[in-house]
Design an enzyme around this catalytic site. Sequence first.
Site, PDB file in Angstrom:
ATOM      1  N   ASN A 207       0.856  -1.186   0.000  1.00  0.00           N
ATOM      2  CA  ASN A 207       0.000   0.000   0.000  1.00  0.00           C
ATOM      3  C   ASN A 207       0.896   1.241   0.000  1.00  0.00           C
ATOM      4  O   ASN A 207       2.110   1.134   0.048  1.00  0.00           O
ATOM      5  CB  ASN A 207      -0.950  -0.032   1.206  1.00  0.00           C
ATOM      6  CG  ASN A 207      -0.202  -0.064   2.510  1.00  0.00           C
ATOM      7  OD1 ASN A 207       0.522   0.867   2.841  1.00  0.00           O
ATOM      8  ND2 ASN A 207      -0.344  -1.166   3.252  1.00  0.00           N
ATOM      9  N   ASP A 275      -4.295  -6.354   5.032  1.00  0.00           N
ATOM     10  CA  ASP A 275      -5.306  -7.220   5.644  1.00  0.00           C
ATOM     11  C   ASP A 275      -5.139  -8.678   5.221  1.00  0.00           C
ATOM     12  O   ASP A 275      -5.544  -9.578   5.941  1.00  0.00           O
ATOM     13  CB  ASP A 275      -6.710  -6.731   5.274  1.00  0.00           C
ATOM     14  CG  ASP A 275      -7.028  -5.418   5.976  1.00  0.00           C
ATOM     15  OD1 ASP A 275      -6.649  -5.291   7.163  1.00  0.00           O
ATOM     16  OD2 ASP A 275      -7.609  -4.520   5.351  1.00  0.00           O
ATOM     17  N   PRO A 303      -2.740 -11.512  10.580  1.00  0.00           N
ATOM     18  CA  PRO A 303      -3.027 -11.244  11.997  1.00  0.00           C
ATOM     19  C   PRO A 303      -3.335  -9.758  12.175  1.00  0.00           C
ATOM     20  O   PRO A 303      -2.729  -8.913  11.517  1.00  0.00           O
ATOM     21  CB  PRO A 303      -1.718 -11.610  12.704  1.00  0.00           C
ATOM     22  CG  PRO A 303      -0.667 -11.575  11.645  1.00  0.00           C
ATOM     23  CD  PRO A 303      -1.352 -11.923  10.359  1.00  0.00           C
ATOM     24  N   ASP A 304      -4.301  -9.455  13.023  1.00  0.00           N
ATOM     25  CA  ASP A 304      -4.574  -8.064  13.362  1.00  0.00           C
ATOM     26  C   ASP A 304      -3.696  -7.724  14.574  1.00  0.00           C
ATOM     27  O   ASP A 304      -3.963  -8.163  15.696  1.00  0.00           O
ATOM     28  CB  ASP A 304      -6.069  -7.880  13.684  1.00  0.00           C
ATOM     29  CG  ASP A 304      -6.415  -6.413  13.861  1.00  0.00           C
ATOM     30  OD1 ASP A 304      -5.597  -5.673  14.442  1.00  0.00           O
ATOM     31  OD2 ASP A 304      -7.501  -6.006  13.418  1.00  0.00           O
ATOM     32  N   PHE A 323      -5.032   3.623  15.046  1.00  0.00           N
ATOM     33  CA  PHE A 323      -5.431   4.726  14.165  1.00  0.00           C
ATOM     34  C   PHE A 323      -6.605   4.298  13.296  1.00  0.00           C
ATOM     35  O   PHE A 323      -6.796   3.111  13.025  1.00  0.00           O
ATOM     36  CB  PHE A 323      -4.259   5.133  13.262  1.00  0.00           C
ATOM     37  CG  PHE A 323      -3.253   5.978  13.986  1.00  0.00           C
ATOM     38  CD1 PHE A 323      -3.318   7.353  13.931  1.00  0.00           C
ATOM     39  CD2 PHE A 323      -2.262   5.388  14.750  1.00  0.00           C
ATOM     40  CE1 PHE A 323      -2.411   8.144  14.616  1.00  0.00           C
ATOM     41  CE2 PHE A 323      -1.347   6.162  15.438  1.00  0.00           C
ATOM     42  CZ  PHE A 323      -1.422   7.540  15.368  1.00  0.00           C
ATOM     43  N   LYS A 337     -14.661   0.977  15.711  1.00  0.00           N
ATOM     44  CA  LYS A 337     -13.348   0.313  15.571  1.00  0.00           C
ATOM     45  C   LYS A 337     -12.691   0.123  16.939  1.00  0.00           C
ATOM     46  O   LYS A 337     -12.103  -0.914  17.216  1.00  0.00           O
ATOM     47  CB  LYS A 337     -12.437   1.139  14.647  1.00  0.00           C
ATOM     48  CG  LYS A 337     -11.105   0.469  14.368  1.00  0.00           C
ATOM     49  CD  LYS A 337     -10.332   1.148  13.266  1.00  0.00           C
ATOM     50  CE  LYS A 337     -10.964   0.911  11.909  1.00  0.00           C
ATOM     51  NZ  LYS A 337     -10.197   1.491  10.816  1.00  0.00           N
TER      52      LYS A 337
HETATM   53  O1  C5P Z   1      -8.709  -2.444  10.698  1.00  0.00           O
HETATM   54  P1  C5P Z   1      -8.051  -1.214  10.238  1.00  0.00           P
HETATM   55  O2  C5P Z   1      -6.864  -1.466   9.327  1.00  0.00           O
HETATM   56  O3  C5P Z   1      -8.951  -0.151   9.681  1.00  0.00           O
HETATM   57  O4  C5P Z   1      -7.472  -0.566  11.590  1.00  0.00           O
HETATM   58  C1  C5P Z   1      -6.466   0.369  11.619  1.00  0.00           C
HETATM   59  C2  C5P Z   1      -5.670   0.208  12.882  1.00  0.00           C
HETATM   60  O5  C5P Z   1      -5.392  -1.168  13.138  1.00  0.00           O
HETATM   61  C3  C5P Z   1      -4.319   0.858  12.759  1.00  0.00           C
HETATM   62  O6  C5P Z   1      -3.931   1.299  14.047  1.00  0.00           O
HETATM   63  C4  C5P Z   1      -3.428  -0.282  12.285  1.00  0.00           C
HETATM   64  O7  C5P Z   1      -2.065  -0.067  12.610  1.00  0.00           O
HETATM   65  C5  C5P Z   1      -3.999  -1.452  13.016  1.00  0.00           C
HETATM   66  N1  C5P Z   1      -3.890  -2.749  12.311  1.00  0.00           N
HETATM   67  C6  C5P Z   1      -3.021  -3.720  12.795  1.00  0.00           C
HETATM   68  N2  C5P Z   1      -2.948  -4.935  12.175  1.00  0.00           N
HETATM   69  C7  C5P Z   1      -3.722  -5.203  11.090  1.00  0.00           C
HETATM   70  C8  C5P Z   1      -4.592  -4.217  10.586  1.00  0.00           C
HETATM   71  C9  C5P Z   1      -4.645  -2.996  11.218  1.00  0.00           C
HETATM   72  O8  C5P Z   1      -2.314  -3.479  13.768  1.00  0.00           O
HETATM   73  N3  C5P Z   1      -3.618  -6.387  10.492  1.00  0.00           N
END
Ligand code: C5P
Length: 401
Positions: A207, A275, A303-304, A323, A337
């Site tokens: 990205n 993602d 992984p999130d 963020f 969120k």
């Molecule tokens: O889910 P989304 O990408 O919109 O959320 C953004 C936040 O989640 C940011 O703080 C980003 O650094 C974090 N994030 C993360 N791991 C992911 C996706 C997002 O830490 N896989």
Amino acid sequence: MQGRRILLVIGGGIAAYNTLELIRLLRGRGCAVDVVMTEAAGAFVTPLSVSALAGSRVYRDLFDLTDEAEMGHIQLSRAADLVVVAPATADLMARMAGGHANDLATTVLMATDKRVLIAPAMNVRMWDHPATQRNLRTLEGDGILVVGPDSGDMACGEYGPGRLAEPPAILAAIERTLSAGPLRGRRILVTSGPTHEPIDPVRYIANRSSGAHGTAIARVFSVLGAEVGFVTGPATEARPNAAEIVEVETAAEMAAAVAAALPAEAAICAAAVADWHVIDAATRKIKKTPAGTPPTLRFGENPDILKTLATHPTQRPPLVIGFAAETDDVVAKATAKRARKGCDWILANDVRPETGIMGGRENAITRITDQGAEPWPRMTKEAAAGKLAHLIAEALGGAQP
Ligand code: C5P
């Protein structure tokens, strides 16, 4: 201040003679003072008088082999607790902002891993010049601290801003910097940049994140005394100084690096993590088929990292911050969120193109906490990082002893 070591860089301006008083004050507080003088500084004060007051030798020449044998320029720049530039002339500021290393002064300033405080002094028109103001913004963006200049009568007969701050004011700024960083002793984890998810050994999905935001945060936090663990994807932004830096490529690697960097008292997830990753990425370059059939990519969820940190069973940092970049319903979406991720704060940005925030110097953040939404005024990303640092310090219960 007792036992602290200051590296004082004296630039070539009429205000150089005031640094003699600064050296006297620092020595009176029990500080050791190493001095580097630019060539031009020698036209205003003599190395002999500086060295007599500092109680140590004065370094002037990058190519002085005796200096290299006794103490190399890298070591000189790192032995200090703080580097102070006084007076910081227009030329010295320009060279610092441009990343030059063409004399001993600029080389130690490039090589140092310590905080740098500059005290500018120059003619009022030179101070007001757009180039100097641009350089000042660049230096502040790099996390360099600034004291002064004062306004008043100038040696050149003009009146206005450009006078070197008074030595006691410079001393006070040094004391504040050394002892009172609001994040002193705090271990803070920052994720930054994009991730690259390989398709095959030569292609990847990525990205447009530059890493500017996470880097600004890491720089400002280091300056304010935090021990920053900085985990970054392949960002184009230059890496911050004075941080423990772990370079990763994929989201999975970032997740592992973040887990390895725990424990931390606060985690700020500024990375734009992909993602999805490509399942079974090819180990050899994918070739066109004779029939011209394009390949099919299968995606798996990444992984999130933010959610993993926020829901960690044993090592959840006391403060977990994420963020949200949104183009509509900013507060509602960011609030949802926050709940979904289980984090403490979400810093939400309105990134509609007309705001000019994405890729710009400024930011207009709304902080979402369990107390609701708190809109911040529009400010530079560095100023926002400073505000965030103070809020984190407050939430963690003040500075460490
Ligand atoms: O889910 P989304 O990408 O919109 O959320 C953004 C936040 O989640 C940011 O703080 C980003 O650094 C974090 N994030 C993360 N791991 C992911 C996706 C997002 O830490 N896989």
